[in-house]
Design an enzyme around this catalytic site. Structure first.
Site, PDB file in Angstrom:
ATOM      1  CG  HIS A  18      31.129 -39.489 -17.322  1.00 43.20           C
ATOM      2  ND1 HIS A  18      30.031 -39.008 -16.628  1.00 43.20           N
ATOM      3  CD2 HIS A  18      30.883 -40.808 -17.518  1.00 43.20           C
ATOM      4  CE1 HIS A  18      29.184 -40.001 -16.415  1.00 43.20           C
ATOM      5  NE2 HIS A  18      29.679 -41.105 -16.953  1.00 43.20           N
ATOM      6  CG  HIS A  36      25.677 -38.408 -18.426  1.00 46.58           C
ATOM      7  ND1 HIS A  36      24.624 -37.967 -17.663  1.00 46.58           N
ATOM      8  CD2 HIS A  36      26.065 -39.581 -17.870  1.00 46.58           C
ATOM      9  CE1 HIS A  36      24.389 -38.849 -16.696  1.00 46.58           C
ATOM     10  NE2 HIS A  36      25.260 -39.836 -16.810  1.00 46.58           N
ATOM     11  CG  ASP A  89      28.184 -41.787 -20.024  1.00 44.07           C
ATOM     12  OD1 ASP A  89      28.698 -42.583 -19.223  1.00 44.07           O
ATOM     13  OD2 ASP A  89      26.947 -41.698 -20.196  1.00 44.07           O
TER      14      ASP A  89
HETATM   15  C1  NCD Z   1      26.412 -45.996 -18.035  1.00 39.30           C
HETATM   16  C2  NCD Z   1      26.963 -47.406 -17.846  1.00 39.30           C
HETATM   17  O1  NCD Z   1      26.657 -48.288 -18.658  1.00 39.30           O
HETATM   18  O2  NCD Z   1      27.726 -47.612 -16.896  1.00 39.30           O
HETATM   19  N1  NCD Z   1      25.365 -46.051 -19.009  1.00 39.30           N
HETATM   20  C3  NCD Z   1      24.865 -45.018 -19.739  1.00 39.30           C
HETATM   21  O3  NCD Z   1      23.909 -45.223 -20.495  1.00 39.30           O
HETATM   22  N2  NCD Z   1      25.368 -43.812 -19.647  1.00 39.30           N
HETATM   23  C4  NCD Z   1      25.965 -45.458 -16.732  1.00 39.30           C
HETATM   24  C5  NCD Z   1      25.747 -43.963 -16.688  1.00 39.30           C
HETATM   25  O4  NCD Z   1      26.648 -43.182 -16.974  1.00 39.30           O
HETATM   26  O5  NCD Z   1      24.644 -43.538 -16.331  1.00 39.30           O
HETATM   27 ZN    ZN Z   2      28.438 -42.676 -17.244  1.00 35.11          ZN
HETATM   28 ZN    ZN Z   3      25.183 -41.609 -15.667  1.00 32.09          ZN
END
Ligand code: NCD
Ligand code: ZN
Ligand code: ZN
Length: 368
Positions: free
Chosen positions: A37, A198, A271
């Protein structure tokens, strides 16, 4: 022993040279990991961040929440080409592309995606839940023909698992999503493989643990390292703001226990989500934490703190490919216990971004 006690006992001390470390590990070799991710963005930001991911990971599931989002196979192929072009010379890295689910998507797109071979999943964003989710899904019903095609052709669905109902407290939105949306989805499409992305709560850990083999979860380094206090240490900390939000310490403990216990349906997904500094340090700041510059090293800190370094390879390099039905990587990487200083900022075109641990030390270093 109850689950609670078990998780408590495993809560990491993050004291690398604690009394238990009779012969501390100072060098660790593991099969090259993958990131299941990541947000690589586009343009100057892509050029600034892709090398960090490619240095550590052989492959990564690339999230489609560009503006506008990646909704067709044609767009995914073009985005993939831009990513490959942005790689440093000689880098070997395979972007695993995803499509952004909308209520307008047709099942034919799934057939095309499967045939193209480079699209590995479809991502569900509840409308408005997170960065660039304005075109996300308001109502899942219109998506059922697409989900049926994914189930039939075995293309996994990845979920940003939070409700957007303003009546639900933002810290409870993941837990409510499980019962309200995920359970009905699993009942409607029992053969559809899904990844709850996540995860941040004990509720999600328990839900996935008790779930079928078709259900897995990714866990970020920052949710393993930080609890919600980190948002307010000495003042408001916009660089610790991400979605789903950091939760209480007890939830972090449950995530650490899940990641380090060698369970094949919990695996690495950073993430890593870069935003320019001005977009984070703003009266209405963006959600997202950048971790790609130290991703594997940060996970190593967590596993060391939990006395589970021997389980890092399963989490980082084995369970992800197994779930996605891709081969495990054959080459290896080496981590060395040697602290290094994260720079205060990283240049991104005309902007800068502020990485996690900016100006502070990371305990493990990736060998060249
Ligand atoms: C992610 C993004 O900035 O694209 N932000 C986050 O806080 N995780 C989007 C996501 O994964 O929800
Ligand atoms: Zn994300
Ligand atoms: Zn997300």
């Amino acid at each position: 022993m109850s689950d609670d006690l078990d998780a408590g006992a495993r809560r990491p001390t993050l004291a690398p040279d604690g009394p238990q470390a009779s012969s501390p590990v100072t060098c660790l070799s593991l099969a090259r990991p993958d990131d299941w991710h990541v947000h690589l963005r586009d343009g100057a930001m892509l050029a600034a961040v892709v090398a960090d991911t490619a240095r550590r990971f052989a492959r990564a599931i690339v999230m489609p929440n560009l503006d506008p989002p990646v909704r067709t196979v044609g767009q995914a192929l073009a985005y993939r080409a831009r990513i490959l072009k942005a790689l440093p010379a000689g880098a070997r890295f395979e972007p695993l592309m995803t499509l952004y689910l909308t209520e307008a998507m047709r099942p034919e797109e799934i057939v095309r995606a499967k045939a193209a071979g480079v699209v590995h999943a479809v991502k569900y964003y509840p409308a408005g839940a997170t960065t660039h989710a304005a075109l996300g899904v308001r109502d899942l019903r219109p998506c059922y023909p697409v989900l049926a095609a994914m189930e039939r052709l075995d293309l996994p669905l990845l979920l940003h698992g939070e409700v957007t109902d303003p009546a639900v407290d933002v810290f409870d939105r993941e837990a409510v999503f499980l019962e309200r949306h995920l359970l009905p989805l699993m009942r409607a499409f029992p053969g559809l493989r899904m990844v709850l992305e996540h995860i941040t709560t004990r509720a999600a850990v328990e839900f996935v643990s008790a779930g079928p083999d078709t259900l897995a979860a990714t866990i970020t380094a920052h949710h393993l390292l930080l609890d919600r206090n980190a948002l307010f240490v000495g003042g408001l900390r916009p660089h610790h703001y991400c979605l789903p939000l950091l939760k209480r310490a007890e939830h972090r403990g449950a995530l650490v226990a899940a990641a380090t216990r060698g369970h094949p349906r919990f695996f690495l997904g950073t993430d890593s989500a870069p935003h320019p500094r001005h977009a984070k340090e703003s009266p209405c700041g963006c959600a997202g934490i950048y971790t790609a510059h130290a991703a594997l090293e940060l996970y190593a800190e967590v596993f060391e703190g939990a006395h589970a370094l021997d389980r890092l390879e399963g989490f980082a390099s084995q369970y992800g490919p197994d779930f996605y039905r891709l081969p495990r990587n054959q080459d290896r990487v080496t981590l060395i216990k040697e602290p290094w200083q994260v720079p205060p900022t990283i240049a991104a075109g005309a902007d800068v971004l502020v990485p996690l641990r900016a100006g502070e030390a990371v305990a493990w270093r990736l060998a060249d």
